[in-house]
Design a protein around this motif. Structure first.
Motif, short mmCIF file in Angstrom:
data_model
loop_
_atom_site.label_atom_id
_atom_site.label_comp_id
_atom_site.label_asym_id
_atom_site.label_seq_id
_atom_site.Cartn_x
_atom_site.Cartn_y
_atom_site.Cartn_z
N ARG A 74 0.80 -1.26 0.03
CA ARG A 74 -0.05 0.05 -0.03
C ARG A 74 0.74 1.16 0.00
NH1 ARG A 74 -4.30 -0.98 4.60
NH2 ARG A 74 -5.21 1.31 3.65
N VAL A 75 1.93 0.95 0.56
CA VAL A 75 2.96 2.37 0.70
C VAL A 75 3.34 2.54 -0.86
CG1 VAL A 75 5.17 3.17 1.18
CG2 VAL A 75 3.69 2.31 2.99
N LEU A 76 3.68 1.42 -1.59
CA LEU A 76 4.13 1.51 -2.93
C LEU A 76 3.15 2.09 -3.62
CD1 LEU A 76 6.45 -1.47 -3.33
CD2 LEU A 76 7.07 0.87 -2.88
N ASP A 77 1.86 1.53 -3.46
CA ASP A 77 0.74 2.09 -4.26
C ASP A 77 0.33 3.57 -4.10
OD1 ASP A 77 0.26 -0.53 -5.27
OD2 ASP A 77 -1.42 -0.69 -4.23
N ALA A 78 0.66 3.91 -2.99
CA ALA A 78 0.34 5.21 -2.83
C ALA A 78 1.52 6.22 -3.05
CB ALA A 78 0.14 5.64 -1.30
N ALA A 79 2.77 5.95 -2.90
CA ALA A 79 3.82 6.87 -3.09
C ALA A 79 5.01 6.28 -4.09
CB ALA A 79 4.58 7.17 -1.66
N GLY A 80 4.94 5.07 -4.51
CA GLY A 80 5.63 4.74 -5.80
C GLY A 80 7.00 4.16 -5.20
N ARG A 81 7.70 4.57 -4.05
CA ARG A 81 8.83 4.26 -3.63
C ARG A 81 8.91 4.48 -2.11
NH1 ARG A 81 13.22 8.78 -5.57
NH2 ARG A 81 14.26 7.90 -4.00
N LEU A 82 9.89 3.91 -1.49
CA LEU A 82 10.17 4.04 0.00
C LEU A 82 11.54 4.23 0.20
CD1 LEU A 82 8.81 4.46 2.72
CD2 LEU A 82 9.37 1.96 3.07
N ASP A 83 11.77 5.43 0.85
CA ASP A 83 13.47 5.77 1.24
C ASP A 83 13.54 5.61 2.82
OD1 ASP A 83 14.49 7.06 -1.64
OD2 ASP A 83 12.46 8.16 -1.03
N ILE A 84 12.81 5.92 3.59
CA ILE A 84 12.85 5.90 5.10
C ILE A 84 11.44 5.30 5.51
CG2 ILE A 84 13.09 7.46 7.17
CD1 ILE A 84 13.85 9.59 4.83
N LEU A 85 11.79 4.13 6.67
CA LEU A 85 10.97 3.78 7.28
C LEU A 85 11.26 3.85 8.78
CD1 LEU A 85 8.45 1.82 7.81
CD2 LEU A 85 10.17 -0.19 8.40
N HIS A 86 10.32 4.81 9.44
CA HIS A 86 10.41 4.96 10.79
C HIS A 86 9.19 4.06 11.63
CE1 HIS A 86 9.94 7.64 14.78
NE2 HIS A 86 10.50 6.52 15.16
N ALA A 87 9.94 2.78 12.00
CA ALA A 87 8.89 2.15 12.87
C ALA A 87 8.73 2.10 14.26
CB ALA A 87 9.52 0.58 12.67
N ASN A 88 7.57 3.02 14.22
CA ASN A 88 7.68 3.80 15.71
C ASN A 88 6.51 3.41 16.60
OD1 ASN A 88 7.54 6.11 17.56
ND2 ASN A 88 5.32 6.23 16.64
N ALA A 89 5.18 2.45 15.80
CA ALA A 89 4.39 2.14 16.51
C ALA A 89 4.65 0.95 17.81
CB ALA A 89 3.25 1.34 15.79
N GLY A 90 4.04 1.47 19.05
CA GLY A 90 4.27 0.61 20.29
C GLY A 90 3.40 0.84 21.36
N SER A 91 3.51 0.07 22.48
CA SER A 91 2.68 0.24 23.33
C SER A 91 3.30 0.09 24.71
CB SER A 91 1.39 -0.78 23.35
OG SER A 91 1.83 -2.09 23.32
N TYR A 92 2.83 0.53 25.79
CA TYR A 92 3.45 0.35 27.09
C TYR A 92 2.68 -0.25 27.97
CZ TYR A 92 5.53 1.74 31.52
OH TYR A 92 6.22 1.64 32.75
N LEU A 93 3.36 -1.26 28.86
CA LEU A 93 2.81 -2.10 29.76
C LEU A 93 3.62 -2.08 31.04
CD1 LEU A 93 0.56 -3.98 30.64
CD2 LEU A 93 1.97 -5.91 29.81
N GLY A 94 3.20 -1.42 32.08
CA GLY A 94 4.11 -1.50 33.35
C GLY A 94 3.39 -2.19 34.60
N GLY A 95 4.00 -2.18 35.64
CA GLY A 95 3.46 -2.86 36.84
C GLY A 95 4.00 -4.22 37.15
N ASP A 96 3.53 -4.95 38.17
CA ASP A 96 4.19 -6.14 38.70
C ASP A 96 3.76 -7.29 37.69
OD1 ASP A 96 5.15 -4.89 40.92
OD2 ASP A 96 3.77 -5.39 42.22
N LEU A 97 4.71 -8.18 37.56
CA LEU A 97 4.56 -9.04 36.27
C LEU A 97 3.38 -9.99 36.85
CD1 LEU A 97 5.49 -10.63 33.87
CD2 LEU A 97 6.95 -11.86 35.27
N VAL A 98 3.30 -10.31 38.10
CA VAL A 98 2.24 -11.39 38.72
C VAL A 98 0.76 -10.64 38.34
CG1 VAL A 98 3.88 -12.43 40.35
CG2 VAL A 98 2.63 -10.47 41.12
N GLU A 99 0.74 -9.38 38.26
CA GLU A 99 -0.78 -8.82 38.19
C GLU A 99 -0.81 -8.60 36.59
OE1 GLU A 99 -0.44 -5.49 40.54
OE2 GLU A 99 -0.37 -6.59 42.49
N THR A 100 0.01 -9.13 35.68
CA THR A 100 -0.10 -8.71 34.34
C THR A 100 -0.96 -9.98 33.75
OG1 THR A 100 2.00 -7.33 34.25
CG2 THR A 100 1.31 -8.29 32.39
N SER A 101 -1.87 -9.51 32.94
CA SER A 101 -2.52 -10.80 32.26
C SER A 101 -1.85 -11.32 31.10
CB SER A 101 -3.82 -10.29 31.67
OG SER A 101 -3.67 -9.40 30.73
#
Length: 242
Positions: A74-101
């Motif tokens: 879809r990037v190539l369809d929209a823009a024709g090329r790609l020079d730079i990827l910033h792989a930024n997406a992420g999430s955060y999970l803190g707290g005690d491990l024993v309380e983490t699902s």
């Protein structure tokens, strides 16, 4: 840095807010066309109105394997090329491990590790064929410091830091630079899950970074001569160690 990225195409995941938005906007200001990838269609539509045709919105739910696999076509369809990827997406999970699902652990590792690996894998053939490219991954200070209140998050970033450094060694011969940006705590929605006392302490001591400060360092990485790779930048608020 106006014009520094003229003619370049960048893709940024998690682009509708926080570091991804700041990174996208600094590259737009430098003359790049930027494919801003996020699952928040409404936010991308608003950003399109703000930035015009240089901003290309791409709605993808990266946690959906089928949707995730469409990123590069879809990037190539929209823009024709790609020079730079910033792989930024992420999430955060803190707290005690024993309380983490288990579900929360699976979601974090999928987004912070598996998705990044798959996104980078999917863009590399195009960059290899062109003999050039830049891949920057948003890591974290947690990749370098065993933070006791975030064992799952820190582990995801340690894993991705290893991925960045090993992949860099595989692809540098193709003219591709791979690096990571590892900021300390940044003022984004991700730190809303911090322990309340830790967040209060950080705010009061000035121990938080702004997304725009991270974006400026990303531009520094991109602007080095092609013979130089900034493989990992660890950046901290000066007061972090108070």
């Amino acid at each position: 840095m106006a014009g520094a990225l003229e003619g370049k195409v960048a893709a940024v995941t998690g682009a509708a807010s926080g570091i991804g938005l700041a990174s996208s906007e600094v590259m737009l200001a430098a003359g790049a066309r930027v494919v801003m990838i996020d699952r928040d269609a409404a936010a991308l539509a608003r950003l399109r109105e703000r930035h015009g045709d240089a901003m290309i919105p791409l709605v993808i739910d990266l946690l959906d394997p089928t949707d995730c696999a469409t990123l590069m076509p879809r990037v190539l369809d929209a823009a024709g090329r790609l020079d730079i990827l910033h792989a930024n997406a992420g999430s955060y999970l803190g707290g005690d491990l024993v309380e983490t699902s288990g579900d929360a652990i699976d979601r974090m590792l999928t987004l912070n590790v598996n998705v990044v690996m798959k996104n980078v894998r999917d863009v590399l053939p195009h960059m290899i064929a062109r003999g050039s490219g830049d891949v920057i991954v948003t890591s974290s200070l947690a990749a370098h410091y065993p933070t006791p209140w975030e064992p799952v998050y820190a582990s995801s970033k340690w894993a991705i830091d290893c991925f960045v450094q090993t992949t860099r060694r595989q692809v540098f011969k193709h003219g591709i630079r791979v690096g990571a940006i590892s900021p300390g705590p940044v003022v984004t929605a991700l730190i809303a899950d911090w322990p309340a006392e830790k967040l209060k302490e950080a705010r009061e001591s000035g121990s938080l970074l702004e997304p725009s400060e991270v974006a400026e360092v990303i531009m520094f990485m991109l602007m080095r001569p092609r013979g130089m790779t900034i493989r990992d930048v660890v950046m901290l608020p000066t007061n972090f160690d108070l």
